[in-house]
Design a protein around this motif. Structure first.
Motif, PDB file in Angstrom:
ATOM      1  N   TYR A  23       0.960  -1.419   0.323  1.00 19.59           N
ATOM      2  CA  TYR A  23      -0.467  -0.208  -0.188  1.00 19.59           C
ATOM      3  C   TYR A  23       0.586   1.410  -0.106  1.00 19.59           C
ATOM      4  O   TYR A  23       0.408   2.048  -0.770  1.00 19.59           O
ATOM      5  CB  TYR A  23      -1.125  -0.010   0.962  1.00 19.59           C
ATOM      6  N   TYR A  26       2.412   1.386  -3.115  1.00 20.63           N
ATOM      7  CA  TYR A  26       1.544   2.340  -4.255  1.00 20.63           C
ATOM      8  C   TYR A  26       1.334   3.578  -3.646  1.00 20.63           C
ATOM      9  O   TYR A  26       0.878   4.471  -4.514  1.00 20.63           O
ATOM     10  CB  TYR A  26      -0.162   1.965  -4.487  1.00 20.63           C
ATOM     11  N   ALA A  54      -3.524  -0.462  -8.974  1.00 20.47           N
ATOM     12  CA  ALA A  54      -3.584  -0.937  -7.748  1.00 20.47           C
ATOM     13  C   ALA A  54      -4.590  -1.563  -7.501  1.00 20.47           C
ATOM     14  O   ALA A  54      -4.616  -1.920  -5.901  1.00 20.47           O
ATOM     15  CB  ALA A  54      -3.223   0.763  -7.245  1.00 20.47           C
ATOM     16  N   VAL A  59      -5.352  -2.596  -3.457  1.00 16.07           N
ATOM     17  CA  VAL A  59      -4.687  -1.306  -2.149  1.00 16.07           C
ATOM     18  C   VAL A  59      -6.700  -1.092  -1.941  1.00 16.07           C
ATOM     19  O   VAL A  59      -7.530  -0.841  -3.590  1.00 16.07           O
ATOM     20  CB  VAL A  59      -3.563  -0.406  -3.059  1.00 16.07           C
TER      21      VAL A  59
END
Length: 241
Positions: A23, A26, A54, A59
Motif C-alpha cells: 500500500y 502504491y 493498484a 489496495v
C-alpha cells in the motif's frame, strides 16, 4: 516468456504479510504520478493505469484517495524518482526503481544490498542498455495468433506475442501502452489482463549457477524488498526449477 516474465520483473512484496508495504509503495507512486501529470485520471492516462493496477492488487480506496489528496496540494511529502543499476549475484544485471524523499538514505540502503551479497552497484546507464523499455500485457488464453492479428489490424507496433503454459504475453514499445490497453477494452474484452505495465525487459538472460550465487541472489532480492523506497526490481537472472 509467459509466466517466466513475472520471475524476471519483481514487483515488491505481494504476500499477505506485506500488504502495508504494498500500500505504501502504491501510495508513493500514485502521489508522484498525480503530482507531475495532474490528479484527474481522465486527463492523466499514466495515473489511470496506475490506479487500475493498484485496485487489482487490492489496495484500499482510502490509500488511493489520500495519495491523490496530497498530490492536489493538501500537504504531503516530496517524493522523487531514483534509478540504480548494477551487477547482481552471479553477474546478472539489475535495474532498481525507487521513489524517495531522502536520496542519501536510499542510495545508502541500496548500496548495502549490493555490498552484502557479492554484487556491484554501477553508474547510471551502466546496464540499462541491456534492457528494452517495453509495454507488457499478460493474460490467460490460447489463441496468440488472433491477438497479434487484432493488434496489427489496429496499426499497433507489436514487438512480440508469446504463448506459454496458457498465458499470452504481449510485448510492445512503451509508447504503444495506451493504444494496446484501449484495443483490449474495445476489441478483446473477453481477456482479463493480469499484467498491464511498463517494464524493463532484458535482452539476454544469465542462468545462475552454484549454491552461493543462488543464496546471494535470494538475499539480494529480500534485502531490496525490505527497502521502503524500492518500487520495482528488474533483472536478467534465469533460475532453473
Amino acid at each position: 516468456m509467459g509466466r517466466a516474465y513475472q520471475n524476471r520483473k519483481l514487483s515488491m512484496a505481494k504476500t499477505a504479510g506485506a500488504k502495508t508495504k504494498v500500500y505504501s509503495k502504491y501510495g508513493k507512486a500514485i502521489y508522484v504520478c498525480a503530482k507531475t501529470g495532474g490528479v484527474d485520471p481522465d486527463g492523466n492516462l499514466s495515473l489511470r493505469g496506475l490506479i487500475d493496477r493498484a485496485k487489482k492488487d487490492q489496495v484500499p480506496t482510502h490509500v488511493i484517495d489520500n495519495a491523490l489528496k496530497k498530490a492536489s496540494g493538501a500537504g504531503g511529502e516530496d517524493f522523487v524518482e531514483a534509478r540504480y543499476e548494477g551487477y547482481g549475484p552471479g553477474n546478472c544485471v539489475v535495474i532498481i526503481d525507487c521513489l524517495t524523499d531522502n536520496g542519501n538514505r536510499t542510495i545508502k540502503d541500496v548500496r548495502q544490498c549490493f555490498s552484502k551479497t557479492n554484487a556491484k552497484i554501477g553508474t547510471s546507464g551502466s546496464v540499462s542498455h541491456m534492457f528494452d523499455h517495453q509495454a507488457v500485457f499478460a493474460f490467460k488464453g490460447e489463441d496468440d495468433e488472433s491477438v497479434l492479428e487484432t493488434l496489427m489490424m489496429a496499426d499497433i507496433d507489436v514487438t512480440d506475442v508469446e504463448l506459454e503454459d496458457g498465458i499470452i504475453t504481449v510485448y510492445a514499445p512503451h509508447t504503444e501502452f495506451f493504444k494496446i490497453k484501449t484495443e483490449f477494452t474495445n476489441s478483446m474484452p473477453e481477456y482479463d489482463l493480469e499484467v498491464e505495465e511498463l517494464s524493463w525487459v532484458p535482452q539476454n538472460y544469465v542462468e545462475l549457477e552454484g549454491e552461493e550465487n543462488l543464496e546471494n541472489f535470494e538475499k539480494f532480492i529480500a534485502m531490496l524488498d525490505d527497502c521502503d523506497d524500492v518500487q520495482h526490481v528488474y533483472h536478467n537472472a534465469e533460475i532453473k526449477d
